[in-house]
Design a protein around this motif. Structure first.
Motif, PDB file in Angstrom:
ATOM      1  N   PRO A  98      -6.661 -60.101 -76.473  1.00 42.03           N
ATOM      2  CA  PRO A  98      -7.932 -59.557 -75.976  1.00 42.03           C
ATOM      3  C   PRO A  98      -8.444 -58.456 -76.891  1.00 42.03           C
ATOM      4  O   PRO A  98      -7.728 -57.966 -77.769  1.00 42.03           O
ATOM      5  CB  PRO A  98      -7.535 -58.983 -74.609  1.00 42.03           C
ATOM      6  N   TYR A  99      -9.692 -58.068 -76.682  1.00 44.89           N
ATOM      7  CA  TYR A  99     -10.197 -56.888 -77.374  1.00 44.89           C
ATOM      8  C   TYR A  99      -9.283 -55.713 -77.024  1.00 44.89           C
ATOM      9  O   TYR A  99      -8.910 -55.519 -75.866  1.00 44.89           O
ATOM     10  CB  TYR A  99     -11.626 -56.576 -76.920  1.00 44.89           C
ATOM     11  N   LYS A 100      -8.910 -54.926 -78.022  1.00 45.88           N
ATOM     12  CA  LYS A 100      -7.935 -53.851 -77.813  1.00 45.88           C
ATOM     13  C   LYS A 100      -8.378 -52.854 -76.744  1.00 45.88           C
ATOM     14  O   LYS A 100      -7.552 -52.287 -76.025  1.00 45.88           O
ATOM     15  CB  LYS A 100      -7.680 -53.118 -79.137  1.00 45.88           C
ATOM     16  N   ILE A 101      -9.680 -52.653 -76.652  1.00 44.25           N
ATOM     17  CA  ILE A 101     -10.188 -51.633 -75.738  1.00 44.25           C
ATOM     18  C   ILE A 101     -10.144 -52.061 -74.270  1.00 44.25           C
ATOM     19  O   ILE A 101     -10.247 -51.231 -73.365  1.00 44.25           O
ATOM     20  CB  ILE A 101     -11.633 -51.247 -76.130  1.00 44.25           C
ATOM     21  N   ILE A 102      -9.965 -53.356 -74.008  1.00 42.83           N
ATOM     22  CA  ILE A 102     -10.007 -53.862 -72.632  1.00 42.83           C
ATOM     23  C   ILE A 102      -8.982 -53.161 -71.747  1.00 42.83           C
ATOM     24  O   ILE A 102      -9.296 -52.720 -70.637  1.00 42.83           O
ATOM     25  CB  ILE A 102      -9.776 -55.387 -72.600  1.00 42.83           C
ATOM     26  N   LYS A 103      -7.744 -53.058 -72.221  1.00 46.83           N
ATOM     27  CA  LYS A 103      -6.691 -52.441 -71.408  1.00 46.83           C
ATOM     28  C   LYS A 103      -7.040 -50.995 -71.062  1.00 46.83           C
ATOM     29  O   LYS A 103      -6.806 -50.541 -69.940  1.00 46.83           O
ATOM     30  CB  LYS A 103      -5.353 -52.500 -72.135  1.00 46.83           C
ATOM     31  N   LYS A 104      -7.615 -50.265 -72.029  1.00 44.16           N
ATOM     32  CA  LYS A 104      -7.983 -48.873 -71.786  1.00 44.16           C
ATOM     33  C   LYS A 104      -9.086 -48.769 -70.734  1.00 44.16           C
ATOM     34  O   LYS A 104      -9.029 -47.916 -69.849  1.00 44.16           O
ATOM     35  CB  LYS A 104      -8.444 -48.217 -73.093  1.00 44.16           C
ATOM     36  N   ILE A 105     -10.077 -49.645 -70.855  1.00 46.42           N
ATOM     37  CA  ILE A 105     -11.192 -49.616 -69.898  1.00 46.42           C
ATOM     38  C   ILE A 105     -10.710 -49.945 -68.495  1.00 46.42           C
ATOM     39  O   ILE A 105     -11.016 -49.233 -67.526  1.00 46.42           O
ATOM     40  CB  ILE A 105     -12.297 -50.599 -70.317  1.00 46.42           C
ATOM     41  N   VAL A 106      -9.943 -51.017 -68.374  1.00 53.76           N
ATOM     42  CA  VAL A 106      -9.471 -51.452 -67.061  1.00 53.76           C
ATOM     43  C   VAL A 106      -8.558 -50.398 -66.431  1.00 53.76           C
ATOM     44  O   VAL A 106      -8.681 -50.075 -65.250  1.00 53.76           O
ATOM     45  CB  VAL A 106      -8.744 -52.804 -67.172  1.00 53.76           C
ATOM     46  N   ALA A 107      -7.654 -49.833 -67.228  1.00 53.72           N
ATOM     47  CA  ALA A 107      -6.760 -48.794 -66.717  1.00 53.72           C
ATOM     48  C   ALA A 107      -7.544 -47.563 -66.270  1.00 53.72           C
ATOM     49  O   ALA A 107      -7.246 -46.967 -65.222  1.00 53.72           O
ATOM     50  CB  ALA A 107      -5.733 -48.415 -67.786  1.00 53.72           C
ATOM     51  N   ASP A 108      -8.554 -47.193 -67.052  1.00 51.71           N
ATOM     52  CA  ASP A 108      -9.371 -46.028 -66.710  1.00 51.71           C
ATOM     53  C   ASP A 108     -10.145 -46.261 -65.418  1.00 51.71           C
ATOM     54  O   ASP A 108     -10.220 -45.377 -64.557  1.00 51.71           O
ATOM     55  CB  ASP A 108     -10.336 -45.716 -67.852  1.00 51.71           C
ATOM     56  N   LEU A 109     -10.716 -47.460 -65.267  1.00 48.08           N
ATOM     57  CA  LEU A 109     -11.452 -47.775 -64.047  1.00 48.08           C
ATOM     58  C   LEU A 109     -10.540 -47.686 -62.831  1.00 48.08           C
ATOM     59  O   LEU A 109     -10.914 -47.117 -61.789  1.00 48.08           O
ATOM     60  CB  LEU A 109     -12.066 -49.175 -64.149  1.00 48.08           C
ATOM     61  N   LYS A 110      -9.345 -48.249 -62.942  1.00 47.37           N
ATOM     62  CA  LYS A 110      -8.398 -48.216 -61.827  1.00 47.37           C
ATOM     63  C   LYS A 110      -7.999 -46.778 -61.489  1.00 47.37           C
ATOM     64  O   LYS A 110      -7.875 -46.415 -60.309  1.00 47.37           O
ATOM     65  CB  LYS A 110      -7.164 -49.053 -62.148  1.00 47.37           C
ATOM     66  N   ASN A 111      -7.804 -45.954 -62.514  1.00 46.06           N
ATOM     67  CA  ASN A 111      -7.453 -44.552 -62.287  1.00 46.06           C
ATOM     68  C   ASN A 111      -8.559 -43.810 -61.560  1.00 46.06           C
ATOM     69  O   ASN A 111      -8.313 -42.827 -60.860  1.00 46.06           O
ATOM     70  CB  ASN A 111      -7.164 -43.851 -63.621  1.00 46.06           C
ATOM     71  N   ARG A 112      -9.792 -44.289 -61.731  1.00 48.21           N
ATOM     72  CA  ARG A 112     -10.939 -43.665 -61.079  1.00 48.21           C
ATOM     73  C   ARG A 112     -11.219 -44.274 -59.703  1.00 48.21           C
ATOM     74  O   ARG A 112     -12.235 -43.958 -59.075  1.00 48.21           O
ATOM     75  CB  ARG A 112     -12.178 -43.793 -61.972  1.00 48.21           C
ATOM     76  N   GLY A 113     -10.357 -45.174 -59.261  1.00 48.98           N
ATOM     77  CA  GLY A 113     -10.516 -45.763 -57.939  1.00 48.98           C
ATOM     78  C   GLY A 113     -11.429 -46.966 -57.898  1.00 48.98           C
ATOM     79  O   GLY A 113     -11.829 -47.417 -56.812  1.00 48.98           O
ATOM     80  N   ILE A 114     -11.779 -47.503 -59.081  1.00 43.95           N
ATOM     81  CA  ILE A 114     -12.630 -48.688 -59.161  1.00 43.95           C
ATOM     82  C   ILE A 114     -11.748 -49.935 -59.197  1.00 43.95           C
ATOM     83  O   ILE A 114     -10.823 -50.031 -60.000  1.00 43.95           O
ATOM     84  CB  ILE A 114     -13.504 -48.664 -60.429  1.00 43.95           C
TER      85      ILE A 114
END
Length: 225
Positions: A98-114
């Motif tokens: 996958p695009y390398k940034i995907i994991k960072k985005i998804v993890a960040d969203l989850k950390n924010r309660g999304i």
């Protein structure tokens, strides 16, 4: 139209969205050269299924049309589809990342309660595993489980129902304008179109080709999260 309410979930398409579309194309071409008749017949079948007004019996409908395309019995068609399309073809995605940034985005969203999720017209479990994205998602749905292909409403409604979130608080991210963007819009979701060029008179709420820009856009929607 964007609404003033915070988003509570971001749902992603898989092929051509979580990884470059050219990799999907190359894999499909390689499979075609190995199994030209099966590949062509499957694509024709999917095209016909999308144009068919059906209620339930999705798997049976696929097998029935596929059998006619390859001039085999339905039992033989089901076996060939499972072995070569859902088996060999899907396994060919092991080389894709996958695009390398995907994991960072998804993890960040989850950390924010999304909440985050997946909708795919192909069985998504193995592909998600091959992409190294196991364990990131609150919900993963595929056409065979839901019994319908995008852009029908069922995939989008199913995800919203499983998450227990109103569609208007969900944004869907996909690369195919008709299947992803129109389908999600019709279900009442916001949409982000992954495309190098913005489509004329696009109904997407946001068009992007840089995931950092999408990340910024999502956070801007929820300024106070």
């Amino acid at each position: 139209m964007l609404n003033s309410k915070k988003i509570e979930a971001v749902i992603f398409d898989v092929d051509g969205t979580l990884y470059p579309n050219y990799k999907m194309y190359l894999t499909s071409v390689l499979f075609f050269f190995r199994h030209p008749l099966l590949s062509t017949a499957f694509n024709r079948m999917r095209h016909k299924v999308r144009k068919t007004d059906y209620s339930g019996h999705f798997r049976e409908l696929q097998v029935s049309i596929f059998a006619k395309e390859i001039k085999k019995t339905e039992q033989e068609a089901a076996h060939l589809m499972e072995k070569y399309i859902y088996g060999q073809f899907v396994s060919m995605f092991k080389w894709i990342k996958p695009y390398k940034i995907i994991k960072k985005i998804v993890a960040d969203l989850k950390n924010r309660g999304i909440k985050v999720g997946i909708i795919s017209d192909f069985p998504a479990g193995k592909k998600i595993s091959y992409l190294g994205l196991d364990g990131y998602w609150d919900v993963v749905c595929s056409a065979d489980e839901i019994g319908a292909l995008k852009p029908r409403l069922e995939p989008f409604n199913t995800v919203a129902s499983k998450l227990g979130i109103n569609p208007e608080k969900i944004i869907y991210v996909g690369n195919h304008y008709h299947y992803d963007i129109i389908g999600a819009n019709n279900a009442g979701m916001m949409t982000a179109h992954f495309s190098l060029f913005k489509k004329r008179n696009s109904k997407a709420d946001y068009t992007f080709y840089n995931y950092k820009k999408l990340w910024e856009f999502l956070l801007k929607l929820n300024k106070s999260i």
